[in-house]
Design a protein around this motif. Structure first.
Motif, PDB file in Angstrom:
ATOM      1  N   ALA A 128       4.427   0.501   1.290  1.00 17.44           N
ATOM      2  CA  ALA A 128       4.557  -0.328   2.488  1.00 17.44           C
ATOM      3  C   ALA A 128       4.257  -1.773   2.125  1.00 17.44           C
ATOM      4  O   ALA A 128       3.232  -2.069   1.512  1.00 17.44           O
ATOM      5  CB  ALA A 128       3.596   0.155   3.562  1.00 17.44           C
ATOM      6  N   THR A 129       5.170  -2.657   2.494  1.00 17.67           N
ATOM      7  CA  THR A 129       4.994  -4.071   2.172  1.00 17.67           C
ATOM      8  C   THR A 129       4.741  -4.933   3.399  1.00 17.67           C
ATOM      9  O   THR A 129       4.321  -6.074   3.266  1.00 17.67           O
ATOM     10  CB  THR A 129       6.227  -4.611   1.427  1.00 17.67           C
ATOM     11  N   SER A 130       4.995  -4.382   4.596  1.00 19.02           N
ATOM     12  CA  SER A 130       4.761  -5.148   5.823  1.00 19.02           C
ATOM     13  C   SER A 130       4.807  -4.230   7.032  1.00 19.02           C
ATOM     14  O   SER A 130       5.350  -3.122   6.974  1.00 19.02           O
ATOM     15  CB  SER A 130       5.823  -6.237   5.994  1.00 19.02           C
TER      16      SER A 130
ATOM     17  N   SER B 109       0.836  -1.190   0.000  1.00 19.24           N
ATOM     18  CA  SER B 109       0.000   0.000   0.000  1.00 19.24           C
ATOM     19  C   SER B 109       0.876   1.247   0.000  1.00 19.24           C
ATOM     20  O   SER B 109       1.919   1.268   0.646  1.00 19.24           O
ATOM     21  CB  SER B 109      -0.874  -0.015   1.256  1.00 19.24           C
ATOM     22  N   LEU B 110       0.445   2.275  -0.722  1.00 22.18           N
ATOM     23  CA  LEU B 110       1.153   3.554  -0.652  1.00 22.18           C
ATOM     24  C   LEU B 110       0.903   4.138   0.731  1.00 22.18           C
ATOM     25  O   LEU B 110      -0.240   4.187   1.194  1.00 22.18           O
ATOM     26  CB  LEU B 110       0.671   4.512  -1.734  1.00 22.18           C
TER      27      LEU B 110
ATOM     28  N   ALA C 143      14.260   6.664   2.826  1.00 19.96           N
ATOM     29  CA  ALA C 143      13.070   6.101   2.172  1.00 19.96           C
ATOM     30  C   ALA C 143      13.468   5.090   1.108  1.00 19.96           C
ATOM     31  O   ALA C 143      12.883   4.007   1.009  1.00 19.96           O
ATOM     32  CB  ALA C 143      12.223   7.212   1.566  1.00 19.96           C
ATOM     33  N   ALA C 144      14.471   5.432   0.315  1.00 21.24           N
ATOM     34  CA  ALA C 144      14.916   4.542  -0.763  1.00 21.24           C
ATOM     35  C   ALA C 144      15.523   3.249  -0.223  1.00 21.24           C
ATOM     36  O   ALA C 144      15.462   2.212  -0.889  1.00 21.24           O
ATOM     37  CB  ALA C 144      15.917   5.270  -1.652  1.00 21.24           C
ATOM     38  N   GLN C 145      16.083   3.294   0.980  1.00 24.18           N
ATOM     39  CA  GLN C 145      16.629   2.076   1.587  1.00 24.18           C
ATOM     40  C   GLN C 145      15.525   1.066   1.890  1.00 24.18           C
ATOM     41  O   GLN C 145      15.751  -0.137   1.844  1.00 24.18           O
ATOM     42  CB  GLN C 145      17.365   2.406   2.888  1.00 24.18           C
ATOM     43  N   PHE C 146      14.349   1.566   2.212  1.00 24.67           N
ATOM     44  CA  PHE C 146      13.245   0.689   2.598  1.00 24.67           C
ATOM     45  C   PHE C 146      12.262   0.423   1.466  1.00 24.67           C
ATOM     46  O   PHE C 146      11.445  -0.488   1.555  1.00 24.67           O
ATOM     47  CB  PHE C 146      12.508   1.278   3.806  1.00 24.67           C
ATOM     48  N   ASP C 147      12.313   1.238   0.429  1.00 29.56           N
ATOM     49  CA  ASP C 147      11.429   1.065  -0.730  1.00 29.56           C
ATOM     50  C   ASP C 147      12.250   1.292  -1.991  1.00 29.56           C
ATOM     51  O   ASP C 147      12.477   2.431  -2.391  1.00 29.56           O
ATOM     52  CB  ASP C 147      10.267   2.058  -0.662  1.00 29.56           C
ATOM     53  N   PRO C 148      12.711   0.209  -2.620  1.00 30.71           N
ATOM     54  CA  PRO C 148      13.555   0.355  -3.806  1.00 30.71           C
ATOM     55  C   PRO C 148      12.874   1.108  -4.953  1.00 30.71           C
ATOM     56  O   PRO C 148      13.546   1.647  -5.824  1.00 30.71           O
ATOM     57  CB  PRO C 148      13.867  -1.081  -4.222  1.00 30.71           C
TER      58      PRO C 148
END
Length: 97
Positions: free
Chosen positions: A74-76, A21-22, A43-48
């Protein structure tokens, strides 16, 4: 004798967020050089797939603080917990919402 949980009780793993989800995150810090770059780097470290062009900036009335809103995928719950922890403990960051 223990009773089973009722149907309206939720476990700690239940979430109102459907993944992926965004997810917008607002970060506030002193308006200093490097704040935006630092926040977008985290942010880029957690969301490629993080898109830095979606960053929103808002200066405080007095101009001393800067609000930086990032939107990640967000993936988890673990990912969200970790990005909040990383942002919150960074010395340039005052508040994460």
């Amino acid at each position: 004798m223990s009773m089973p949980p009722s149907s309206h009780e939720t476990s700690q793993d239940d979430s109102l967020i459907v993944y992926p989800s965004l997810f917008p995150i607002k970060v506030m810090g002193l308006k200093v050089a490097g704040l935006v770059q630092t926040v977008t780097h985290i942010a880029a470290q957690f969301d490629p797939n993080f898109d830095a062009t979606t960053v929103e900036l808002r200066e405080s009335k007095g101009g001393k603080y800067l609000g930086v809103t990032i939107t990640i995928t967000a993936t988890s719950r673990a990912q969200l917990d970790e990005i909040y922890r990383t942002l919150s403990t960074h010395p340039m960051v005052k508040v994460v919402l």
